[in-house]
Design an enzyme around this catalytic site. Structure first.
Site, mmCIF file in Angstrom:
data_model
loop_
_atom_site.group_PDB
_atom_site.id
_atom_site.type_symbol
_atom_site.label_atom_id
_atom_site.label_comp_id
_atom_site.label_asym_id
_atom_site.label_seq_id
_atom_site.Cartn_x
_atom_site.Cartn_y
_atom_site.Cartn_z
ATOM 1 N N GLU A 469 0.834 -1.207 0.000
ATOM 2 C CA GLU A 469 0.000 0.000 0.000
ATOM 3 C C GLU A 469 0.865 1.253 0.000
ATOM 4 O OE1 GLU A 469 -2.929 -0.329 -0.858
ATOM 5 O OE2 GLU A 469 -3.055 -2.483 -0.464
ATOM 6 N N HIS A 472 1.700 2.123 -3.509
ATOM 7 C CA HIS A 472 0.636 2.913 -4.150
ATOM 8 C C HIS A 472 0.731 4.364 -3.681
ATOM 9 C CE1 HIS A 472 -1.574 -0.238 -6.133
ATOM 10 N NE2 HIS A 472 -1.850 -0.884 -5.023
ATOM 11 N N HIS A 475 3.414 6.268 -5.394
ATOM 12 C CA HIS A 475 3.027 6.566 -6.777
ATOM 13 C C HIS A 475 2.173 7.842 -6.804
ATOM 14 C CE1 HIS A 475 1.520 4.522 -10.770
ATOM 15 N NE2 HIS A 475 2.370 5.493 -10.987
HETATM 16 ZN ZN ZN Z 1 -2.585 -2.808 -4.794
#
Ligand code: ZN
Length: 677
Positions: A469, A472, A475
């Site tokens: 996580e 993410h 990102h």
């Molecule tokens: Zn994911």
């Protein structure tokens, strides 16, 4: 803050969670929708040639406002669900669906974008802005802007129904999960369960004023019970409850069976209206993969290469279960239990033993240290209003002290919180005049909460989930893009979104990373190298089985959405057929996995579940470059940031991958990482 103002309309800062009430929702949404509608009318009334600043920018501003008001509502609905909020959410959801669907099928707006694309001013736009305009043109086509007027009302109706069905599907799973609990009074029935699991179960019972041990279908309660309980009947009982959630075996109002059929039918109807052969084709039109056939071939090749390993895994497990555990005729509810015992026998350590080395107080600093090594960024505890006392808030700053991004961290499972782990955006990086807006993320997990005054202890799997996580999150937070539509994860093809997240998981298997983030709960000693070596040996334990399971779900999703006109069989029958083809263990007849497959029926993964494996090819291959150059190489870290994280959706994911890796992706790294080469 002005106390008379609706807190959902206060965009001066981050959401004031303590002031937000369900009664604010309708008013805020109605006001923004009418403002946005007025803006659209105003933009359409102009006969000037549209430009970025007179046309796209105002629309982006308006849509950002709407998502800033709705974002906290949707977030709270997931993490602090209550009957009142759920009602407000469901009352307002159709308005939003209608608004977005209305924009997507607005031919006049679409024509404005076409005019902009054909105009001189298009050529001077930035790469990101050009990509946004191109994405918009595609989304208008997929949203029905080119449909004949006579088809538009039906197309709109389908969007609305789909959005309501998705919300109901998810509610049913949550309610069915929460509706079940099992209180065991006699500790003897719980033989095999680790002390901390027993303690948590006792705590759960106590909180309700009852004696004994309370077990639920939430992961931190269900999983260890399946893994460790020696009582076979108990495992079978709770397994059955788990795999029949939201099905015809439970309360009729929580049964998702009909919803599945309705959702698939409506999706296909919409796809056919747009000229596609199936919903799968529509879904792939905005993804990295080119066609359903390409994905089907990809999954079958992976299945072909993984199956011998899965068959070997299963044979070993059967033999072990019967010869060592005396479990003749191993059943689905024995698999986790027997697997854990086999793993223990073979590698001589248990998940529980490893868990003692991963207190939250070491894991988080270890993760933050890695971020510093790779990207030169510091993470420090900060302050913001939160929705629950357990939630923390952090800043990410660079060496010059500049604020790069911020995130909320909500780690523990609790009632009224949706299961699983996910990242969501609270604010997205973008330029507003002279100012660049700092991105903010929500990171949500469902780990075991601390018991008593000890710190929370994480299993190694939970550590991996946290890294995932966080990937993410990076990102979203490390983007350098300055325009909303392709900033962070916005505009990134769905099947490439799991690249940065799965990439981060690799570090959980590196000694140089892990050795800095462990401390035994009692002895305070770091993770011994010998135990780490055993973890590495066990890393690919049953990887064939796990891979085939993901392929089974992916093929089910792809093929369920792959035939538009004739539905050849029910979802369950289709799953059965696929299992006969790829699975090495078939679960009992009453297993209703599709009924709680929220990824594809309530999340965004419809005809896209394959994305996990697809992106894992990318992430494994990208990590290969780190392996070649030293996994803690700040030089390769900088390159990964520059070519993958920073660019967000401003260019196709394949281009970003090639820019980083120097060539196209290759499946071999994935198989090698799983010990299947
Ligand atoms: Zn994911």
């Amino acid at each position: 803050m002005n106390i008379n103002k609706n807190p959902l309309l206060d965009f001066s800062n981050l959401p004031c969670f303590s002031s937000i009430s369900h009664s604010n929702v309708g008013e805020a949404i109605d006001q923004l929708l009418s403002e946005n509608k007025a803006l659209t009318d105003h933009l359409l009334a102009s006969d000037q040639i549209p430009t970025w600043s007179t046309f796209v920018q105002p629309m982006e501003d308006a849509n950002e406002g709407l998502s800033r008001a709705w974002g906290p509502v949707s977030h709270l609905n997931s993490v602090m669900n209550s009957p009142e909020l759920r009602e407000a959410y469901n009352e307002n959801l159709p308005k939003l669906t209608q608004y977005y669907a209305g924009i997507a099928q607005n031919l006049s707006l679409y024509n404005k974008f076409r005019e902009l694309k054909a105009s001189k001013s298009f050529s001077i736009l930035s790469v990101a802005q050009k990509k946004i305009v191109e994405n918009e043109l595609r989304d208008f086509q997929l949203g029905g802007a080119e449909l004949p007027d006579s088809d538009k009302p039906r197309f709109m109706e389908i969007q609305e129904q789909l959005s309501q069905l998705a919300s109901k599907f998810e509610e049913n799973v949550l309610d069915a999960t929460n509706a079940y609990s099992l209180v065991i009074m006699d500790e003897h029935e719980l033989a095999g369960l680790p002390a901390d699991v027993l303690e948590a179960a006792q705590d759960a019972a106590k909180q309700e004023g009852s004696k004994g041990y309370k077990f639920t279908l939430q992961a931190p309660s269900y999983m260890p019970l399946m893994q460790y309980a020696e009582n076979r009947i108990l495992r079978e009982t709770i397994y059955k409850a788990y795999v029949t959630r939201a099905s015809e075996f439970g309360p009729v109002e929580l049964d998702n069976t009909q919803l599945i059929a309705d959702i698939v039918k409506l999706r296909n109807e919409a796809a056919v209206m747009l000229g596609f052969n199936s919903y799968a084709e529509l879904s792939l039109a905005s993804k990295m993969a080119e066609s359903p056939q390409q994905v089907d071939d990809f999954l079958q090749e992976l299945a072909h290469r993984a199956k011998p390993f899965a068959e070997r895994d299963m044979k070993e497990l059967y033999e072990f279960a019967s010869s060592v555990l005396g479990l003749e005729n191993m059943q689905a509810w024995d698999v986790s239990f027997a697997s854990e015992k086999l793993r223990l026998a073979r590698y001589n350590f248990s998940d529980q033993e490893v868990k003692q080395y991963f207190p939250e107080s070491q894991v988080l600093p270890g993760l933050f240290k890695l971020i510093h090594t790779l990207y030169g960024l510091k993470v420090r505890l900060s302050k913001a209003e939160v929705w629950h006392a357990d939630v923390k808030f952090y800043d990410i700053i660079d060496d010059g002290g500049n604020l790069i991004g911020q995130f909320y961290l909500d780690l523990y499972a609790r009632e009224h919180k949706r299961g699983g782990a996910w990242m969501d955006d609270a604010l997205t990086r973008r330029r507003k005049g002279d100012v660049v807006q700092t991105p903010v993320a929500y990171l949500t997990c469902n780990f075991s909460a601390p018991v008593g005054n000890k710190p929370a202890l994480f299993t190694h799997d939970e550590v991996i989930t946290l890294f995932h996580e966080f990937g993410h999150g990076l990102h979203h937070l490390l983007t350098q893009v300055e325009d909303l539509g392709v900033s962070g994860i916005n505009g990134v093809e769905w099947d490439a979104v799991e690249l940065p997240s799965q990439f981060m998981e690799n570090f959980c298997w590196e000694w140089d990373v892990l050795s800095h983030m462990t401390q035994h709960a009692d002895s305070k000693k770091p993770l011994p190298r010998a135990l780490f070596d055993k973890m590495i040996e066990a890393k690919n334990f049953q990887s064939g089985l796990h891979t085939l399971r993901q392929i089974e779900f992916s093929l089910f999703d792809l093929r369920l959405h792959g035939v538009a006109t004739v539905v050849p069989c029910t979802a369950l029958q289709l799953l059965q057929k696929i299992r006969n083809q790829v699975a090495v263990m078939v679960p009992p007849d009453y297993n209703r996995f599709p009924n709680n497959f929220t990824h594809i029926f309530a999340g965004g993964y419809a005809a896209g579940y394959y994305s996990y494996k697809w992106a894992e090819v990318l992430s494994a291959d990208a990590y290969g470059l780190f392996e070649d150059n030293g996994v803690l190489s700040s030089e390769i870290g900088a390159k990964f940031w520059r070519e993958v994280l920073a660019v967000g959706g401003s260019r196709p994911a394949l281009e970003s991958f090639v820019a980083f890796r120097g060539r196209e992706p290759d499946m071999d790294a994935l198989l090698r990482h799983h010990g299947m080469s």
